[in-house]
Design a protein around this motif. Structure first.
Motif, PDB file in Angstrom:
ATOM      1  N   LEU A 130       0.862  -1.173   0.000  1.00 10.02           N
ATOM      2  CA  LEU A 130       0.000   0.000   0.000  1.00 10.02           C
ATOM      3  C   LEU A 130       0.903   1.229   0.000  1.00 10.02           C
ATOM      4  CD1 LEU A 130      -2.811   1.359   0.337  1.00 10.02           C
ATOM      5  CD2 LEU A 130      -2.485   1.159   2.819  1.00 10.02           C
TER       6      LEU A 130
ATOM      7  N   LEU B 118     -10.002  -0.921   0.599  1.00 15.35           N
ATOM      8  CA  LEU B 118      -8.754  -1.550   0.207  1.00 15.35           C
ATOM      9  C   LEU B 118      -8.911  -3.065   0.142  1.00 15.35           C
ATOM     10  CD1 LEU B 118      -6.296   0.458   2.498  1.00 15.35           C
ATOM     11  CD2 LEU B 118      -6.742   0.855   0.071  1.00 15.35           C
TER      12      LEU B 118
ATOM     13  N   ILE C  93      -3.353  -6.821   1.121  1.00 16.97           N
ATOM     14  CA  ILE C  93      -2.221  -5.919   1.350  1.00 16.97           C
ATOM     15  C   ILE C  93      -1.502  -6.276   2.655  1.00 16.97           C
ATOM     16  CG2 ILE C  93      -1.588  -3.525   1.846  1.00 16.97           C
ATOM     17  CD1 ILE C  93      -3.808  -2.680  -0.085  1.00 16.97           C
TER      18      ILE C  93
ATOM     19  N   ARG D 292       3.166  -1.482   3.933  1.00 14.33           N
ATOM     20  CA  ARG D 292       2.822  -0.093   3.617  1.00 14.33           C
ATOM     21  C   ARG D 292       4.062   0.767   3.585  1.00 14.33           C
ATOM     22  NH1 ARG D 292      -0.131   4.829   6.678  1.00 14.33           N
ATOM     23  NH2 ARG D 292       1.082   4.117   8.467  1.00 14.33           N
TER      24      ARG D 292
END
Length: 489
Positions: free
Chosen positions: A289, A462, A466, A469
Motif C-alpha cells: 500500500l 482496500l 495488502i 505499507r
C-alpha cells in the motif's frame, strides 16, 4: 409553504436508445443541501449537467435565483473529470509529458490560472488564500497545471468553486483523489459557504459528509428516490457469482525475484525537490500500500516504476532485476506491468471501443493498432463478459459513464496477467458495490502470486491482501511497515 429553488418536471434522457432518466421529478427548496447517490451509470452526472444547463433533455428545469442575494446568480457544476489546456488553448497532451520539465512550461501555473479566473468572475485574489491554506494548496502556486496529480487538480477545481460561491454549487465526486485531512477541511469549507447562502448538491456515495447536508436522494430506475438519511439502497448488478477467467488463475512468470529496488533516489524540477533519498525494495509476490498526502510524491514515485520518468536514468534504480538505463526500453519495462491511474485515464484514446481498449493492454498502447491473435481475442471476450460489459463492447469508451470507463481500463490492466499490478486510486468513479467487487477481484488475482502496489486514500476501500505499507511525506519515506489491512480498515 416552502419556496422552490430548483424545480424539475418530467425529465427524460436516453443514451444509446436506452432510457437513463424517466419522467424524473425533483423539487429542491430554498435552503436545502442535498447528497445525490446511486449506482454508476444511473444518471447522476447527466442530471447535474442538465440542471447546470450543460446538457439537453426532454422536460422542464426551472431555477429561481434570489435576485436580492449578494452571491452570483449562477449554477456551477464541478466535474469529476478536469480538462485543462495549454497556452495555445489546446488540450492535446500525452501521458509522459507531465514528467518532461521543458514541455511542462507549455501550461499555465496554478497562480496564473487563479488570476485569470478571478478576472473572469470579478472576484478578488485576497479572498482565495484562506481556501488555499485550508486545502494545503498554497505551495502549488508556481506549479504548472500539467505537473499536478489528479488529487491536486481536484483541489484546484474546488478552490475556484469555493472562491466564487455561486447560488447553486454542484460537485461531482467531491472527495475523489483527496487525502483524509483534505476531505475533512473540504467539509468545513462547504459548511462555511453554505452558511453564506450557497446551496449544495454533492454527487457521491460517501458517508463522511458536511454537517450542512441534510437531504438525501439517489437515482433508482431513472427517477429520484428521497430518503431521510444516507442509505444507498440500489446496487450494481451482482457479479460475485462469476468465476474469474482461467487465464488469470495462472501464476505470473517472474523474470526476477527483485521487482523494484530504489537506492537513494532523488527527483527535482529546478530548485523544487519532489523525491528525497528514497530507498525502497519490492520483491516478487509482495502486496504494498502506497500512501501519503496530496503532493507527497506518490505519482512521481510510481512514474519511476512505470519507466515513464526521464530522471530515472540519473538514479540508481533497478526494475525487474535490471539497472535502469542498461539497454532496456520503456516498452520492455511495461511488458511486466499492468497499470491504472487517474492520469492514465485522462490521456487514454477516446476513439477506441470498449473491446479495443481492453485488448490494447496486451501491447501497452493507448488504443489498439494491430489485429489480435485468436486466443488473445478470446481472453478479451472473457473479461468483457466477466466485467458485465457485453452490451457495451462495441461502444466508444468515451461514451460510457465514468464508472464503467474505469471498469474497462481495469480489465485492460489485468488482461496480460502481469507480474506487477499498479493500481493508483483504481476505484475512483466506481459505486460501492463495484468497489467491493473490484477489491475482491484484486484479492483473488494476488492469491496466485501477483505483485501489487496499491494507492488508496480511503482505508475502508482496500483489498485485504495488502501486507506492507510505505508512507511518503514531503517527498521522503516516513514509514515502511508490515500491516494487517483488516485491522487498518
Amino acid at each position: 409553504m416552502k419556496e422552490s429553488f430548483v424545480s424539475i418536471q418530467d425529465l427524460n434522457l436516453k443514451h444509446q436508445q436506452k432510457s437513463v432518466l424517466k419522467d424524473l421529478t425533483w423539487a429542491i427548496n430554498r435552503g436545502e443541501n442535498w447528497a445525490l447517490g446511486g449506482t454508476s451509470g444511473s444518471g447522476k452526472t447527466s442530471l447535474a449537467k442538465i440542471i447546470a444547463g450543460l446538457q439537453n433533455a426532454a422536460g422542464e428545469v426551472k431555477i429561481n435565483f434570489n435576485n436580492e442575494s449578494h452571491l452570483p446568480a449562477e449554477v456551477l457544476f464541478v466535474e469529476s473529470w478536469y480538462q485543462f489546456k495549454n497556452l495555445e488553448g489546446v488540450a492535446n497532451f500525452y501521458y509522459q509529458q507531465r514528467y518532461t520539465s521543458q514541455q511542462a512550461k507549455d501550461t499555465l501555473t496554478v497562480h496564473a490560472e487563479l488570476v485569470n479566473y478571478g478576472k473572469e468572475k470579478g472576484i478578488h485574489l485576497d479572498k482565495v488564500e484562506h481556501i488555499l491554506e485550508a486545502l494545503n494548496f498554497s505551495s502549488f502556486a508556481s506549479s504548472q497545471l500539467i505537473e499536478l496529480s489528479s488529487g491536486e487538480h481536484k483541489k484546484l477545481q474546488l478552490v475556484k468553486a469555493l472562491w466564487l460561491k455561486p447560488q447553486l454549487l454542484i460537485i461531482d465526486q467531491p472527495y475523489t483523489g483527496l487525502d483524509a485531512a483534505s476531505r475533512k477541511n473540504l467539509n468545513l469549507l462547504l459548511d462555511e459557504v453554505s452558511t453564506d447562502g450557497v446551496q449544495l448538491i454533492l454527487i457521491c456515495n460517501d458517508s463522511e459528509l458536511p454537517s450542512s447536508i441534510h437531504r438525501f436522494a439517489e437515482i433508482v430506475n431513472g427517477q429520484i428516490s428521497v430518503s431521510n438519511s444516507r442509505t444507498i439502497t440500489s446496487v450494481s448488478d451482482d457479479q460475485h457469482s462469476k468465476e474469474i477467467p482461467d487465464f488469470l488463475k495462472e501464476s505470473p512468470v517472474y523474470s526476477s525475484e527483485n521487482i523494484v529496488n530504489m537506492i537513494d533516489v532523488n527527483i527535482s524540477y529546478g530548485e523544487k525537490q519532489v523525491l528525497k533519498n528514497i530507498n525502497w525494495e519490492v520483491k516478487a509476490g509482495e502486496k504494498w500500500l502506497l500512501q501519503g498526502h496530496n503532493g507527497s510524491g506518490k505519482s512521481t514515485l510510481l512514474s519511476l516504476v512505470n519507466g515513464d520518468h526521464p530522471q530515472s536514468y540519473a538514479n540508481e534504480l533497478y526494475l525487474f532485476g535490471n539497472r535502469r538505463g542498461s539497454g532496456e526500453s520503456i516498452w520492455d519495462i511495461k511488458q511486466h506491468i499492468g497499470l491504472i491511474s487517474p492520469e492514465f485515464h485522462w490521456y487514454f484514446d477516446a476513439s477506441a471501443t470498449v473491446w479495443q481498449s481492453i485488448a490494447s493492454g496486451f501491447y501497452d498502447t493507448v488504443g489498439l493498432f494491430q489485429q489480435l491473435p485468436y486466443t488473445k481475442g478470446q481472453q478479451v471476450d472473457e473479461l468483457v463478459e466477466y466485467f458485465g460489459l457485453t452490451e457495451n463492447k462495441n461502444e466508444l469508451l468515451s461514451s460510457l459513464p465514468l464508472g464503467r470507463q474505469r471498469l474497462v481500463l481495469l480489465a485492460r490492466t489485468i488482461i496480460k496477467n502481469p507480474e506487477l499490478l499498479i493500481l493508483d486510486e483504481p476505484c475512483q468513479g466506481l459505486d460501492q458495490q463495484q468497489t467491493v467487487h473490484f477489491n475482491q477481484l484484486v484479492d483473488e488475482l494476488c492469491s496466485n502470486g501477483m505483485t501489487l502496489i496499491y494507492v488508496g486514500h480511503f482505508e475502508s476501500q482496500l483489498p485485504t491482501c495488502i501486507e506492507k505499507r510505505i508512507l511518503l511525506e514531503k517527498g521522503e519515506v516516513k514509514v515502511v511497515e508490515s500491516l494487517n489491512i483488516e485491522i487498518l480498515s
